[in-house]
Scaffold this active site. Structure first.
Site, mmCIF file in Angstrom:
data_model
loop_
_atom_site.group_PDB
_atom_site.id
_atom_site.type_symbol
_atom_site.label_atom_id
_atom_site.label_comp_id
_atom_site.label_asym_id
_atom_site.label_seq_id
_atom_site.Cartn_x
_atom_site.Cartn_y
_atom_site.Cartn_z
ATOM 1 N N GLY A 22 36.718 36.212 44.846
ATOM 2 C CA GLY A 22 35.723 37.206 45.310
ATOM 3 C C GLY A 22 34.329 36.974 45.050
ATOM 4 O O GLY A 22 33.425 37.826 45.002
ATOM 5 N N TYR A 172 44.644 53.000 42.857
ATOM 6 C CA TYR A 172 43.336 52.387 42.641
ATOM 7 C C TYR A 172 43.253 52.143 40.906
ATOM 8 O O TYR A 172 43.117 51.166 40.227
ATOM 9 C CB TYR A 172 42.170 52.545 42.824
#
Length: 299
Positions: A22, A172
């Site tokens: 990422g 999450y």
């Protein structure tokens, strides 16, 4: 340990190979940028290769791009094969990529998107690359967690993929708690080898693209409050950089900002939630993760 640590404290990285997931925007970009400037050969492991080529062009040093889609175990295996072919040694694996508060959806392999991307994708990648790190003294696996590991977070073994009900924040939280539990269990397994260590970090409240999937009721206040409660991506990357490069770092440690509530500030050694240290849950999560990914670690 110093609480005035900045990117200027990153030691020379010449001769080292760093893989950063990422890394085309935000925290990953800043992490990769600093490592490259300090002399490391940096691989941007990313899903959007076009954006990564643009990101690489903005960095100084030896920077290459590796396609990697953490939502697909097929892609993870292909990326690992490419990296193994290109590099006989890897000094740093930085598991930085992540998604946050996504609507209910699944990965290519049918995993809940946040758990599948943030935890299982990185779990598989680490397992497939670990034998490139094990022979290298001082090598590290750094996994980026979040203050979200404390918020409505638990490992829901009875419904890991949130098939019965779904909450964005809770899903999450589970994925970020899993990041920490993975780090702590990995460190226990690495300790007998004495060469590679596993470390975790979190960026506090950093102003990046990560919350873009948040509901408007959450996203808009964050946008308004951002200048007051967040720090920029360069500052947010410092805990990761310290975990990856500070010679004083020990395996199993966790780094985050030094300010109130660990939301912003210079990087320092911090502690995670009490449940994150539960060894029995760590081991159960490891076993489930191996089964789901079909990746076995060489430790």
């Amino acid at each position: 340990m110093s609480e005035t640590w900045t990117e200027q404290d990153v030691p020379d990285q010449s001769g080292r190979v760093a893989v950063v997931t990422g890394a085309n925007t935000g925290l990953g970009f800043e992490t990769a940028r600093v490592l490259a400037e300090r002399g490391a050969s940096v691989v941007l492991a990313v899903r959007n290769t076009e954006k990564s080529k643009q990101a690489a062009a903005r960095m100084t040093g030896d920077v290459t791009v590796q396609p990697l889609d953490l939502t697909s175990l097929e892609s993870v295996r292909a990326a690992a094969a490419d990296l193994r072919a290109a590099h006989q040694r890897i000094d740093l694996l930085i598991n930085n990529a992540g998604v946050m508060y996504t609507p209910k959806q699944t990965t290519h392999d049918g995993f809940e998107m946040q758990f599948g991307t943030n935890h299982l994708g990185h779990f598989a990648l680490t397992g497939l690359l670990l034998d490139r790190l094990l022979p290298v003294p001082g090598s590290r696996v750094v996994t980026v967690s979040s203050v979200g590991h404390r918020i409505r977070a638990a490992i829901h073994f009875d419904d890991l993929q949130w098939e019965r009900s779904y909450g964005r924040a809770a899903a999450y939280g589970q994925s970020k708690l899993a990041n920490l539990m993975f780090t702590y269990e990995l460190q226990r397994r690495l300790a007998q080898h004495g060469t590679t260590v596993a470390v975790a970090a979190h960026p506090g409240m950093s102003n990046t693209e990560l919350p873009r999937n948040s509901p408007a009721v959450v996203r808009l206040p964050l946008t308004w409050l951002a200048p007051l409660i967040t720090q920029n991506a360069a500052r947010g990357s410092l805990p990761t950089l310290r975990a990856a490069t500070d010679p004083a770092v020990l395996g199993g440690q966790y780094y985050g900002p030094s300010g109130i509530g660990e939301t912003r500030g210079r990087p320092k050694l911090v502690t995670s939630s009490p449940q994150s240290y539960d060894i029995a849950i760590q081991r159960d999560l490891w076993a489930v993760s191996e089964d789901l990914t079909d990746v076995k670690f060489p430790v």
